[in-house]
Design a protein around this motif. Sequence first.
Motif, short mmCIF file in Angstrom:
data_model
loop_
_atom_site.label_atom_id
_atom_site.label_comp_id
_atom_site.label_asym_id
_atom_site.label_seq_id
_atom_site.Cartn_x
_atom_site.Cartn_y
_atom_site.Cartn_z
N LEU A 64 -11.68 34.72 17.60
CA LEU A 64 -10.54 33.83 17.86
C LEU A 64 -9.73 34.47 18.99
O LEU A 64 -9.16 35.53 18.82
N LEU A 67 -3.58 33.01 19.71
CA LEU A 67 -2.78 32.46 18.63
C LEU A 67 -2.29 31.10 19.13
O LEU A 67 -1.37 31.03 19.94
N ILE A 113 4.41 39.83 21.42
CA ILE A 113 4.62 39.70 19.97
C ILE A 113 4.15 40.98 19.30
O ILE A 113 3.45 41.78 19.92
N PRO A 114 4.54 41.20 18.06
CA PRO A 114 4.12 42.43 17.38
C PRO A 114 2.59 42.54 17.39
O PRO A 114 1.91 41.56 17.08
N THR A 115 2.08 43.71 17.73
CA THR A 115 0.62 43.85 17.74
C THR A 115 0.06 43.91 16.32
O THR A 115 -1.15 43.90 16.15
N SER A 116 0.93 43.97 15.32
CA SER A 116 0.42 43.89 13.95
C SER A 116 -0.21 42.53 13.67
O SER A 116 -0.90 42.35 12.68
N THR A 117 0.01 41.57 14.56
CA THR A 117 -0.66 40.27 14.42
C THR A 117 -2.11 40.34 14.89
O THR A 117 -2.87 39.42 14.67
N GLY A 118 -2.45 41.43 15.59
CA GLY A 118 -3.78 41.51 16.19
C GLY A 118 -3.80 40.97 17.61
O GLY A 118 -4.82 40.99 18.27
N TYR A 119 -2.66 40.46 18.06
CA TYR A 119 -2.56 39.89 19.40
C TYR A 119 -1.34 40.50 20.10
O TYR A 119 -0.44 41.02 19.44
N GLY A 120 -1.34 40.42 21.43
CA GLY A 120 -0.25 41.05 22.17
C GLY A 120 0.80 40.08 22.68
O GLY A 120 1.96 40.42 22.80
N ASN A 121 0.37 38.85 22.97
CA ASN A 121 1.28 37.88 23.56
C ASN A 121 1.03 36.49 22.98
O ASN A 121 -0.04 36.20 22.49
N MET A 122 2.02 35.65 23.11
CA MET A 122 1.86 34.27 22.66
C MET A 122 2.77 33.37 23.49
O MET A 122 3.89 33.73 23.83
N TRP B 104 -2.75 51.75 16.64
CA TRP B 104 -2.12 50.77 15.76
C TRP B 104 -2.62 49.35 16.08
O TRP B 104 -3.05 48.61 15.20
N TYR B 108 -5.06 46.74 13.83
CA TYR B 108 -4.60 45.39 13.48
C TYR B 108 -5.44 44.30 14.14
O TYR B 108 -5.54 43.19 13.62
N ARG B 109 -6.04 44.63 15.28
CA ARG B 109 -6.95 43.66 15.88
C ARG B 109 -8.16 43.46 14.95
O ARG B 109 -8.61 42.34 14.73
N ALA B 112 -7.05 41.35 12.05
CA ALA B 112 -6.93 39.93 12.42
C ALA B 112 -8.30 39.26 12.48
O ALA B 112 -8.47 38.12 12.04
N LEU B 164 -0.93 41.76 6.67
CA LEU B 164 -1.35 40.41 7.06
C LEU B 164 -2.74 40.16 6.49
O LEU B 164 -3.66 40.95 6.73
N ARG B 511 6.74 49.83 20.30
CA ARG B 511 6.40 48.47 20.72
C ARG B 511 6.48 47.50 19.54
O ARG B 511 6.91 46.36 19.68
N GLU B 512 6.05 47.96 18.37
CA GLU B 512 6.14 47.11 17.19
C GLU B 512 7.62 46.89 16.82
O GLU B 512 8.03 45.77 16.51
N THR B 515 9.33 44.36 19.12
CA THR B 515 8.90 42.96 19.10
C THR B 515 8.99 42.34 17.71
O THR B 515 9.00 41.12 17.59
#
Lengths: 425, 520
Positions: A64, A67, A113-122, B104, B108-109, B112, B164, B511-512, B515
């Motif tokens: 995917l 986002l 965006i937070p990279t804890s989402t697995g993505y960097g930007n949205m 990190w 998380y990638r 996801a 998540l 960075r976390e 954001t």
Amino acid sequence: MAWNVSNESFLQNSDFINNLKLRAGWGQIGNHGIRPYGTISNYGISSGVQYGTPNNGLSIPIILNNLANPDLTWETTEQLNFGLDFSFLNKKISGTIDIYDKTTKDLLQNIPIPTSTGYGNMLINKGDISNKGLELGLNLDLISTDDIELSIGGNIAFNKTKILSLGIPLDDFYIDGDGQQRSFFYGNTISRGQYFRTPANVFVQGEESSLFYGFETNGIYQTEDTDLLSGAVPGDVRIVDQNGDGKIDEIDRTFIGNPNPDFIYGVNLNFRYKRLNMSMLFNGVQGNDIANGNLLTIGDPTGNQANITADAYYNAWRPDAQSNTHPRIGYDTIGDIAITDRIIEDGSFLRLNNLTIGYDIPTDKINLFERFNIFITAQNLFTWTNYSGYNPEISSFSYDGLRNGVDWNGSPDAKTFSLGVNVNF
Amino acid sequence: MKNLKLLLLLTLAILSSCDLDEDPPYLDETAYNNIGSIFGTLDGVYAALTTYDSQEKRIFVLNGFSGFFNTRKQSQVSPINNVNNANLFSLKPLANDGDATAMWSGYYRAIARANTLIANVQNYDPDGVTAQDLIFKDVVGQAYFVRAWSYFSLVRLFGDVPLLVDLPSYDTVMNELIPAKGIYSQIIADASKAVTMMNTTSANDNPDYYYPKGYAANVLLAKVYMTMATNSDIVPDDILGSNFWQMAFDEAIQVYGEYSLLADYASLFTLAGENSSESIFELQISQIATNSQMGRNYTPNSYKPGLCFGWLTVNADIYDDHEATYPGDSRLEGATYMSEYPNNGNNPQNVGNMIRVYPSRSRGNFRNSHPFFFKYANKDITHSNQYDDKNIIVYRYADLLLMLAEISNELGDSANALNYVTEVLDRSGLANTDYANADQLTFRDKIMKEYRYELLGEGEDAHNNRRRGYNYFLNNIIIPHNTNPNLNFTNLDLILSEDPTQVMFLPIPVRELNTNELID
């Protein structure tokens, strides 16, 4: 909507006023800037995402890629504009004045965006921004005879931005050590390298756009100083402990500069004396700050193999030759959590962008040519500025609205000279 | 005639009408329900573990934060003071550590991608027995395993982290920190599912099948329970007071006998040792997939043509201790360490000159005072590509045997504890006498060190060193290093922090924080 005042009976016969027109306008335009299918989930391959196989072969995975944001909509700009066009004295003096009040809503931004989402930007619609400004243009035909012509034109534009809303919840934000509840977000991190691995800009509701946010400094720690903060040694940069808690951390950051100019301006001048002609074009910017990231590498005597400025070396703080302008040899900003005002510089400049001198060679006796003009043109001939970087007209990150006013590995603008002929047959 | 033209025009208009709702040129979630593409989606999950962030940076951070290593990365005139040595490698990690920040996002990638797979695979019966059901069940199990492994890595390094578990979505980008015990609950749930869903045999049936078997999830669960056995703070409420050593044993013993040790230890770190009988969880790397620059980053400088950065060197006292414990151990030079080799680098004038660092020479300056870490080096001295073919082993059987030895010792089963560790020592031709004579306490301290002799730098040191709590870390790793009389803390060796607020966890990356609106 316009009113041509000069056509009214009371001005129709005026010798002084040739043209006087009042304009008013209101409009709304949309800017979508959303790439096709930007609102739906993009499943598929992605360049650079590959996996190996046991026989050292290749597998192309399916992932995917984004986002998707189905709520994306156009950003709209609403503009109210009043203008005046005028010319006097046989059109020797002419000009325009415009004032505008522009509000852009649902700003379209590719935010980090937070990279804890697995993505960097949205890509999202976030915030409203207001631009208010005044633009003036004036042309003067000073002399206009058969032998001599001289005209001068100029324009100047003032613009103030203000972030009206960001659409994100209030959070602790610190200005001069004072914690406030504000809605804000940070710009993009400047570099992935050792230096400048922080954002330079912050976007705060109620403030101008993309202000520089970081540490204020106050000289260099000296040997006799008794108020060194924990971890600092004499020769280190004295970072202002805004909240006085004895340590330097994120909450000591404050506004340290503004990349938005007070005004931008330009002047052009055309002169002709008989067959000799000359034109000059100046442009300038006043009152903007630049975060000169190059100072992080060349402006501190880091003591490694990289180049530094002579100033940084010769004026470096030394125990036997204390300096209050440059830190000790070996000092660097690698790992710093924010930039300091040491790299914020006044970016104002005035540049002679184009100078052309030409001469029309008489063609009376040569039937072949109607006109034979030889000219020499110089571009970027002189720049008046106090900015220490290569070029105050910075181009780093010009595509990225979340990294504003930052000079990072910017290259100098070349001076160009050209010699040419203009021939009409 | 006029009518004919009109008709023609009308026909053209109908035929050329444009449909605004055209289909996008992308796949959709059906790719996750199609037998032809399902493994492509699973490779997407595993590929996330081989990105530069989650592989090269992970190894750098894990080893940097273990207390066993120093680095030449970003080393110029005074490398001992470089940003990595001064912070991460001295156990004083910063919140804006670039490598930890990258790691990190790498973890998380992977999470996801696993979440995406778990949410999208619908077209199978979890209890079904058709070939398709079994394949989909295994693939989903693999995703649970990767998710559990990633969260287990994160929670041990960072403590409380965002959790998540759903399909990534634009409206759930802000996520608060969840207390570690909540993360552990999820890890246990996921790993338990993985144990029941992942295949345990297919690797034998199909040589092209290159995913871990369900036993990898047993190893993961055993490690989770071992972590809980000595730290009640992280135990989820519903299993408080359990016998975690026994639970760890019950998981680990499932794996016993399912794999075997490779005869030649050093071959584990060569192309010949890929996907071997010892490998439990291995990432598939290919030069043409350009999914690894491990060789570039971790091959000693000028060992081969092309780029070799020699990023990791091992603290001299760690080498000395290994050498003193097992003199002449074949796991030392040429396997775990490299301290003497001919220059085969890019400068023809230097080719053939011997490069020597400690212990092959006396210690002079920082750069020659520590042996190179050699496991991830590219062993081919003619190789000049910056990408590698060498797979990365994450879990292997020797680790499982040492875990069983440690667990059995804690459970009071000294006979079996000795047997398990003996299997590992036998491979390297080493005597087990010291273990045979050890009481429970001595055995414990010895086995905790045995991990490093066998598995140094492979990713578990940072966790093993902290697993028994701050005091154990302080007294068994940090203080012995900081007080070692053979070291020179003026300019050759790092002093490790002893500050309990610094040494146990990495800070959440700036960075976390910048954001994520839900983290202060």
